[in-house]
Motif scaffolding. Sequence first.
Motif, PDB file in Angstrom:
ATOM      1  N   LYS A 207       0.960  -1.257   0.025  1.00  0.00           N
ATOM      2  CA  LYS A 207       0.112  -0.004   0.014  1.00  0.00           C
ATOM      3  C   LYS A 207       0.794   1.166  -0.424  1.00  0.00           C
ATOM      4  O   LYS A 207       0.411   2.700  -0.909  1.00  0.00           O
ATOM      5  N   ARG A 208       2.100   1.574   0.689  1.00  0.00           N
ATOM      6  CA  ARG A 208       2.593   2.426   0.593  1.00  0.00           C
ATOM      7  C   ARG A 208       3.993   2.730  -0.243  1.00  0.00           C
ATOM      8  O   ARG A 208       3.460   3.750  -1.118  1.00  0.00           O
ATOM      9  N   ARG A 209       3.733   1.341  -1.198  1.00  0.00           N
ATOM     10  CA  ARG A 209       4.274   1.810  -3.072  1.00  0.00           C
ATOM     11  C   ARG A 209       3.131   1.533  -3.727  1.00  0.00           C
ATOM     12  O   ARG A 209       3.433   3.075  -4.759  1.00  0.00           O
ATOM     13  N   ALA A 210       1.836   1.461  -3.263  1.00  0.00           N
ATOM     14  CA  ALA A 210       0.684   2.043  -3.851  1.00  0.00           C
ATOM     15  C   ALA A 210       0.538   4.302  -4.504  1.00  0.00           C
ATOM     16  O   ALA A 210       0.461   4.118  -5.210  1.00  0.00           O
ATOM     17  N   ARG A 211       1.121   4.165  -2.926  1.00  0.00           N
ATOM     18  CA  ARG A 211       0.235   5.384  -2.820  1.00  0.00           C
ATOM     19  C   ARG A 211       1.623   6.511  -3.589  1.00  0.00           C
ATOM     20  O   ARG A 211       1.685   7.623  -3.572  1.00  0.00           O
TER      21      ARG A 211
END
Length: 278
Positions: A207-211
């Motif tokens: 999720k961090r990488r997606a953001r």
Amino acid sequence: MKYGIAIRNMGPQSSPATIRACARLAEQAGFDAIFFSDHLCIPPDQTEGSGGRYLDALATVAYVAGITDRIRIGISVLVLPYRTAVVTAKQIATIQELSGERMILGVGVGWMKPEFDALGADVHQRGAVSDETLDVFQHLFSADVPGAFNGPLIQFPSFAFLPRPKRPPLWIGGNGAAATRRVLKYGDGWHPMLPADKLKASVEDLKRRARESGKPEPEIIVRRGLRLDDREKLAIARDRLIAEQEAGATYFILDLGRYPDEKSFGNSIDTFMSKVKI
């Protein structure tokens, strides 16, 4: 959390009558989606549980789309290197069109080497073939008449890709770095096989990488078997669901294993929806 249900497209439970009955029961019970599994060439030493009987997943999805009205229909997961990219894209577009855009497409790279051998597919190229197949899907669903495609493994001239419904949600199966890379490049969801106690850190990282890449947070899908036989097992099942949600799962696919018939299937899903679902 959304809830899906796996229906067996293998073994004695894969008769037309049983599949029809189970699909209609799942729709009536309020599940978000029905899911089928993918195998094409089961080797003789791997037939325990299915007897070697396995219905093609895409054909089964198309069949069930025609006998249901609202429930979504998906595959968990389609093995991309088993099939040619353009024909598969056409089949997906057709199912999506005729179902009223109810399809969910889980995809994976596969693992069963004898099945690759039977299909004349190179197991060592499965990652590269999967990536290029996903590139083809993106290319074809982007325009009514997409341009020529010239990849290292797949090439074709421009042609009309019609009908061109909205591409189904794409869930990427797999646990490793290659799978999460595909989620960020191609996917709308991640469908790992990690247990809940190992899932949370991976979900948070994804999720961090997606953001950071400007993409929406992906759906996180888990598929589990649960025992629903008695009050104690129901309490354990509910606790497991809570643990999955706390680990980051947003979509839970219930797998009832080798239920004997549609009556048993219906009793189990009613129990799950009334006494376990959170």
